[in-house]
Design a protein around this motif. Structure first.
Motif, mmCIF file in Angstrom:
data_model
loop_
_atom_site.group_PDB
_atom_site.id
_atom_site.type_symbol
_atom_site.label_atom_id
_atom_site.label_comp_id
_atom_site.label_asym_id
_atom_site.label_seq_id
_atom_site.Cartn_x
_atom_site.Cartn_y
_atom_site.Cartn_z
ATOM 1 N N GLN A 3 10.758 42.977 17.264
ATOM 2 C CA GLN A 3 11.680 42.830 18.595
ATOM 3 C C GLN A 3 13.247 43.115 18.224
ATOM 4 O O GLN A 3 13.948 43.539 18.964
ATOM 5 N N LEU A 35 20.883 41.971 26.292
ATOM 6 C CA LEU A 35 20.225 42.336 24.762
ATOM 7 C C LEU A 35 20.583 41.339 23.885
ATOM 8 O O LEU A 35 19.532 40.956 23.060
ATOM 9 N N LYS A 61 7.963 40.018 22.211
ATOM 10 C CA LYS A 61 8.116 38.513 22.524
ATOM 11 C C LYS A 61 6.675 37.815 22.717
ATOM 12 O O LYS A 61 6.632 36.847 22.215
ATOM 13 N N ILE A 82 9.984 45.219 24.398
ATOM 14 C CA ILE A 82 10.757 44.186 24.047
ATOM 15 C C ILE A 82 10.082 42.665 24.414
ATOM 16 O O ILE A 82 9.651 42.002 23.727
ATOM 17 N N ASP A 87 11.440 50.664 26.406
ATOM 18 C CA ASP A 87 11.859 50.033 25.461
ATOM 19 C C ASP A 87 11.988 48.592 26.064
ATOM 20 O O ASP A 87 11.716 47.769 25.306
ATOM 21 N N ASN A 88 12.410 48.395 27.288
ATOM 22 C CA ASN A 88 12.500 46.899 27.693
ATOM 23 C C ASN A 88 11.127 46.340 27.977
ATOM 24 O O ASN A 88 10.961 45.006 27.442
ATOM 25 N N LYS A 109 18.719 49.616 20.330
ATOM 26 C CA LYS A 109 19.344 49.641 21.738
ATOM 27 C C LYS A 109 20.549 49.213 21.731
ATOM 28 O O LYS A 109 21.454 49.966 22.610
ATOM 29 N N LEU A 110 21.226 48.358 21.148
ATOM 30 C CA LEU A 110 22.638 47.884 21.235
ATOM 31 C C LEU A 110 23.424 49.145 20.497
ATOM 32 O O LEU A 110 24.579 49.240 20.720
ATOM 33 N N ILE A 142 16.029 45.789 19.589
ATOM 34 C CA ILE A 142 17.166 45.231 20.215
ATOM 35 C C ILE A 142 18.306 45.715 19.349
ATOM 36 O O ILE A 142 19.262 46.397 20.138
ATOM 37 N N LYS A 143 18.375 45.850 18.187
ATOM 38 C CA LYS A 143 19.459 46.269 17.555
ATOM 39 C C LYS A 143 19.556 47.905 17.590
ATOM 40 O O LYS A 143 20.790 48.492 17.784
ATOM 41 N N ASN A 200 18.673 38.315 24.267
ATOM 42 C CA ASN A 200 17.167 38.375 23.569
ATOM 43 C C ASN A 200 17.181 38.600 22.210
ATOM 44 O O ASN A 200 16.419 37.883 21.389
ATOM 45 N N LEU A 201 18.420 38.980 21.466
ATOM 46 C CA LEU A 201 18.372 38.942 20.224
ATOM 47 C C LEU A 201 18.597 37.509 19.591
ATOM 48 O O LEU A 201 18.153 37.039 18.538
#
Length: 289
Positions: A111, A154, A103, A99, A95-96, A118-119, A115-116, A157-158
Motif C-alpha cells: 500500500q 493520498l 488495506k 490501495i 490503482d485506487n 501515485k504521489l 501511494i508513493k 491513506n499514507l
C-alpha cells in the motif's frame, strides 16, 4: 405497444443503473445490481474480460465485487494479471482499487509503495491524465476532485498505512502535510491519535479541540466530532501539570484546593499533606462556620 415497451426498458435501466444490451458485461452488471448475485457477477465479469468487452470497467467492477465477497487476494492478482489489457485512462482507477484491496488484506508495505508512486505521478504532473480535475462518483453521485484534494487524500491513506506499522512519527509528518494542503476533521482525528501514541497529550488536545470547535472542514460530521470527543476523554487521565498561574484569581475555596494540588505535585512522595495545608484547611473550615 413497442414504444411503450422500449420506454419501460429505458426506465428500468435508468433506475437500476445498468447498461442496455446482452453482452457479457451487461449481464454481469445485471447480476450485480439487479439480481444481487455477486458470485454470478464475478463469473460474468471474467467472461467480459476474456471477450474483450468493456475490459476497463469489467476488471475494476469485478475487483470491487470480489472485495465484497472477502476475496481480496484474488482481486489483487486479477488486477495485476489483466491491467495490461486496460487503457491508460483506466490505470489510475485500478490503482485506487488496489490501495483499498491492500488495506483490506493488511498488505501495508504494498500500500505504501503504491501511494508513493501515485504521489510521484502528481509531482510529475501526470495524474488525472494531465487535467486539473477529474470526475469521481460516490453513492451514485458525480463530483469533481481537484489535484489538491487528491494529494491530500493520498497523504491521508499514507499516514494511515504508517499508523498500521506503529510508525507514528512518520504518520504525524504525513498527516500534517495533508492538513496543510486540504484539511479535514477525519485526518485531524488521526493526527490526534499519532500525537497520543507519542505521549504528546497537549498537542493532541489542541488538534482534537479544533474539531470540536468547528475550525476544520468536516467538523460538522457527527462521526468526526464523536471520535474527537472520545479521544479527548481518553486523555482525561493525562491532565497537564497545574501551573501556579492557573490557580491565581480563583475564589478562596478553589484557590486552596488548587494550591494543595500544586504542592502535592512538587512533593509527590509525601503520604501526608504538608503541615501548612492542615493549617489552611482548618482556617478555611473556621471561615465556613
Amino acid at each position: 405497444m413497442k414504444k411503450s415497451s422500449t420506454k419501460k426498458d429505458d426506465l428500468f435501466h435508468l433506475i437500476h443503473k445498468v447498461p442496455q444490451g446482452d453482452s457479457p458485461y451487461v449481464k454481469a452488471k445485471h447480476a450485480q445490481l439487479v439480481e444481487k448475485n455477486p458470485e454470478a457477477a464475478v463469473v460474468l465479469f471474467w467472461k467480459a474480460i476474456n471477450a474483450g468487452d468493456k475490459v476497463d470497467s469489467a476488471l475494476k467492477d469485478m475487483a470491487v465485487v470480489m472485495k465484497q465477497l472477502n476475496r481480496s487476494e484474488q482481486a489483487i492478482e486479477a488486477i495485476r494479471s489483466f491491467r495490461s489489457r486496460c487503457s491508460k485512462q483506466a490505470q489510475e482507477s485500478l490503482d485506487n482499487v488496489l490501495i483499498d484491496l491492500y488495506k483490506k488484506c493488511g498488505k501495508v508495505d504494498d500500500q505504501i509503495d503504491l501511494i508513493k508512486r501515485k504521489l510521484r505521478l502528481i509531482y510529475q504532473g501526470e495524474i488525472f491524465n494531465g487535467k486539473p480535475t477529474k470526475t469521481a462518483r460516490s453513492h451514485g453521485k458525480k463530483f469533481q476532485v481537484s489535484v489538491k484534494q487528491e494529494t491530500s487524500r493520498l497523504l491521508g491513506n499514507l499516514g494511515w498505512a504508517y499508523m498500521q506499522k506503529s510508525d507514528y512519527l512518520t504518520a504525524e509528518v504525513v498527516y500534517r502535510k495533508a492538513q496543510m494542503i486540504d484539511p479535514d476533521a477525519n485526518k485531524a482525528c488521526n493526527l490526534g491519535v499519532c500525537l497520543i501514541k507519542q505521549g504528546r497529550f497537549d498537542d493532541a488536545r489542541s488538534v482534537l479541540g479544533e474539531v470540536l470547535q468547528g475550525r476544520i472542514p468536516g467538523s460538522e460530521d457527527m462521526r468526526a466530532r464523536n471520535r474527537a470527543r472520545e479521544l479527548l476523554m481518553e486523555l482525561e487521565p493525562f491532565q497537564p501539570p497545574l501551573e501556579f498561574s492557573d490557580i491565581m484569581g480563583l475564589d478562596d475555596h478553589d484557590f486552596f484546593n488548587g494550591l494543595e494540588l500544586l504542592m502535592n505535585e512538587w512533593a509527590p512522595f509525601r503520604s501526608k499533606r504538608l503541615p501548612i495545608f492542615e493549617e489552611i484547611s482548618s482556617f478555611r473550615d473556621q471561615l465556613a462556620c
